[in-house]
Design a protein around this motif. Structure first.
Motif, PDB file in Angstrom:
ATOM      1  N   THR A 134       0.787  -1.288  -0.065  1.00 23.80           N
ATOM      2  CA  THR A 134       0.004   0.034   0.109  1.00 23.80           C
ATOM      3  C   THR A 134       0.962   1.078   0.201  1.00 23.80           C
ATOM      4  O   THR A 134       2.147   1.192   0.293  1.00 23.80           O
ATOM      5  N   PRO A 135       0.162   2.411  -0.413  1.00 17.23           N
ATOM      6  CA  PRO A 135       1.136   3.726  -0.405  1.00 17.23           C
ATOM      7  C   PRO A 135       1.185   4.494   0.704  1.00 17.23           C
ATOM      8  O   PRO A 135       0.270   4.255   1.480  1.00 17.23           O
ATOM      9  N   HIS A 208      -1.179  -4.133  -5.463  1.00 18.00           N
ATOM     10  CA  HIS A 208      -0.308  -2.993  -5.365  1.00 18.00           C
ATOM     11  C   HIS A 208      -0.881  -1.561  -5.645  1.00 18.00           C
ATOM     12  O   HIS A 208      -1.581  -1.560  -6.635  1.00 18.00           O
ATOM     13  N   VAL A 209      -0.835  -0.517  -4.920  1.00 16.50           N
ATOM     14  CA  VAL A 209      -1.017   0.938  -5.239  1.00 16.50           C
ATOM     15  C   VAL A 209       0.204   1.660  -5.078  1.00 16.50           C
ATOM     16  O   VAL A 209       0.575   1.773  -4.074  1.00 16.50           O
ATOM     17  N   GLY A 210       0.616   2.097  -6.260  1.00 14.31           N
ATOM     18  CA  GLY A 210       1.689   2.906  -6.182  1.00 14.31           C
ATOM     19  C   GLY A 210       2.379   3.321  -7.633  1.00 14.31           C
ATOM     20  O   GLY A 210       1.624   3.792  -8.618  1.00 14.31           O
ATOM     21  N   SER A 211       3.610   3.480  -7.775  1.00 16.87           N
ATOM     22  CA  SER A 211       4.020   3.977  -8.889  1.00 16.87           C
ATOM     23  C   SER A 211       4.079   3.135 -10.196  1.00 16.87           C
ATOM     24  O   SER A 211       4.112   1.820  -9.932  1.00 16.87           O
ATOM     25  N   THR A 212       4.001   3.640 -11.260  1.00 13.03           N
ATOM     26  CA  THR A 212       3.937   2.988 -12.389  1.00 13.03           C
ATOM     27  C   THR A 212       5.087   1.969 -12.701  1.00 13.03           C
ATOM     28  O   THR A 212       5.040   0.847 -13.067  1.00 13.03           O
ATOM     29  N   ASN A 233      -1.734   2.046 -10.948  1.00 13.23           N
ATOM     30  CA  ASN A 233      -0.348   2.658 -10.733  1.00 13.23           C
ATOM     31  C   ASN A 233      -0.464   4.091 -10.979  1.00 13.23           C
ATOM     32  O   ASN A 233      -1.719   4.879 -10.494  1.00 13.23           O
ATOM     33  N   GLY A 234       0.467   4.718 -11.452  1.00  8.72           N
ATOM     34  CA  GLY A 234       0.406   6.408 -11.664  1.00  8.72           C
ATOM     35  C   GLY A 234      -0.555   6.961 -12.409  1.00  8.72           C
ATOM     36  O   GLY A 234      -1.256   6.011 -13.314  1.00  8.72           O
ATOM     37  N   GLY A 235      -1.052   8.029 -12.476  1.00  2.89           N
ATOM     38  CA  GLY A 235      -1.925   8.530 -13.322  1.00  2.89           C
ATOM     39  C   GLY A 235      -1.470  10.041 -13.906  1.00  2.89           C
ATOM     40  O   GLY A 235      -0.645  10.507 -13.022  1.00  2.89           O
ATOM     41  N   ILE A 265      -2.803  13.055  -4.383  1.00  8.65           N
ATOM     42  CA  ILE A 265      -3.801  12.123  -4.473  1.00  8.65           C
ATOM     43  C   ILE A 265      -3.789  11.433  -5.970  1.00  8.65           C
ATOM     44  O   ILE A 265      -3.538  11.914  -6.750  1.00  8.65           O
ATOM     45  N   CYS A 266      -4.063  10.046  -5.788  1.00  9.38           N
ATOM     46  CA  CYS A 266      -4.214   9.452  -7.021  1.00  9.38           C
ATOM     47  C   CYS A 266      -4.716   9.902  -8.323  1.00  9.38           C
ATOM     48  O   CYS A 266      -4.213   9.804  -9.371  1.00  9.38           O
TER      49      CYS A 266
END
Length: 456
Positions: A134-135, A208-212, A233-235, A265-266
């Motif tokens: 988690t992020p 997973h939540v986080g970077s690309t 991933n990223g946005g 924020i994502c």
């Protein structure tokens, strides 16, 4: 800032630069032990009636509710998140745990219409052991979603919180684990190396939540191990401001999307396309909004991230953009960065084509809605987008044509409870949140029950 030294993580408070927390880093042996414990507990937890699993999640949600102020304070100390925002993240996590406590017992398969003398069913079963990574930007709410959905459907979990907020993540997981049998929720602390160890372990799902970049490496590992990769991933989320909208209202929406939680924020607004007919009053109003946000904005998570954010801004300035406000690193302690409005941005600037993840609003003035829609869609990411318009035909075209998982019309952070999201392209794969996340955490088994032949 997080420093790894002598197998210990030291996290500095981004408001002051003082030590916020110290956490030992899990060894490879500890990761292996956690996975083995989760595997040993998997059969018993899968056999636990869904209603009992739901009751355990209800009890966990109550424990988190009672510790909400503690969790919010830990989050503020480790990430600099303003107190109200930190408490809001905890409250969102509580609601998510309750949601999955209720949805888990009614998550069901379906019957099929086969022959009269047989029964055909499709039954969802837990996948097994889920590694949850988690992020730091919303540690309780995101963990509650992934952990809650995994547990509600009968999976066991090994959780690694972000190294930027390890005490916040660990404390949340401890509150949940206290209401579960041993091994059902294991916790490991550490940096990216520990996350990589866990992603490559014999687990069944890596969420997973986080970077690309990290998500791409996880996908590659899962392709080799056979684990399911569930990735947000990223946005690089665009905001389109159409002709005919109130520029003051549009600027308030843009500021909220760009500057809330210091842009961390994502689904923060990362780039803005404004119709030339409203550009001047919109930019004036957005500049005023940014200056007002400067009085209450929190810091970035650490100075390393501030360097990244300012690098994007400075690169744009060097290439010909202009800052209407902000754009400079302030003096003093911590990792603060001012709300920044940039004009004169062009598509190849990093501030437009990459995720900045900071309080930066790069604006591109376009001649018409069609140009805004085309340029907004020319991006390798596919998380979310927002369109501010009074034209229903434009709204329809936007949600039809933008290649993202979520399109918001006239509300930069809107969404009904229980809604899911499904990122696309470089932004990830699989559903996050909502009832659909329960589907991600289960595998369907087809059962054909035929009548036995009569005895001869």
């Amino acid at each position: 800032m997080t420093v790894l030294e002598n197998r210990e993580l030291t996290v500095l408070d981004p408001r002051t630069g003082e030590v916020a927390s110290r956490v030992p880093v899990a060894s490879a042996e500890r990761c292996d032990e956690a996975v083995r414990a989760a595997r040993a507990a998997a059969s018993g937890w899968a056999r636990t009636p869904a209603a009992e699993r739901g009751a355990a999640l209800h009890a966990a949600a109550q424990a988190v509710r009672e510790a909400a102020d503690e969790l919010a304070a830990l989050n503020t100390g480790e990430t600099g998140k303003p107190a109200d925002d930190a408490r809001g993240g905890v409250d969102a996590g509580i609601g998510t745990l309750v949601q999955y406590a209720e949805l888990g017992p009614v998550h069901r398969g379906r019957s099929l219409h086969g022959g009269w003398d047989a029964t055909d069913l499709m039954i969802p079963e837990p996948r097994g052991v889920v590694a949850v990574l988690t992020p730091w930007n919303d540690p309780v709410a995101v963990a509650a979603g992934l952990i809650g959905a995994a547990l509600a459907t009968g999976n066991t979990v090994v959780h690694k919180p972000s190294e930027r907020c390890p005490r916040t993540g660990r404390r949340f997981a401890e509150l949940v684990a206290a209401h579960l049998p041993d091994g059902v929720l294991e916790i490991v602390d550490g940096d990216g190396a520990v996350g990589a160890e866990l992603a490559g372990a014999p687990v069944d799902v890596v969420a997973h939540v986080g970077s690309t970049a990290t998500g791409r490496r996880i996908a590659e590992v899962c392709a080799r191990t056979g684990a399911r990769a569930l990735l947000e991933n990223g946005g690089n989320d665009p905001l389109i401001v159409d002709d005919g909208v109130d520029p003051e209202w549009a600027a308030a929406q843009a500021a909220l999307g760009s500057f809330a939680n210091a842009g961390q924020i994502c689904v923060s607004v990362e780039r803005i396309y404004v119709h030339a007919s409203v550009a001047d009053p919109f930019l004036a109003a957005l500049t005023r909004e940014a200056q007002q946000w400067a009085q209450r904005i929190g810091p970035l998570v650490d100075r390393a991230h501030r360097n990244h954010v300012h690098g994007h801004v400075q690169g744009a300035l060097d290439a010909g953009a202009h800052a209407l406000t902000g754009g400079a690193v302030p003096d003093g302690p911590g990792a603060f960065y001012p709300p920044t409005v940039l004009i004169g941005c062009v598509p190849d600037m990093a501030v437009l084509c990459e995720e900045t993840f900071g309080p930066v609003a790069p604006v591109r003035v376009v001649p018409d809605f069609a140009t805004a829609l085309r340029e907004a869609g020319e991006d390798r990411y596919g998380l979310a987008a927002t369109v501010l318009t009074a034209d229903q035909a434009h709204a329809q075209a936007a949600w039809r044509e933008l290649p993202v998982g979520t399109v918001k019309v006239n509300d930069v952070f809107g969404g009904a409870p229980g809604g899911a999201s499904q990122p696309r392209r470089a932004s990830g794969s699989g559903f996050g949140f909502g009832p659909e996340l329960l589907d991600e955490m289960t595998a369907v088994k087809v059962v054909h029950l035929a009548a036995a032949p009569p005895p001869s």
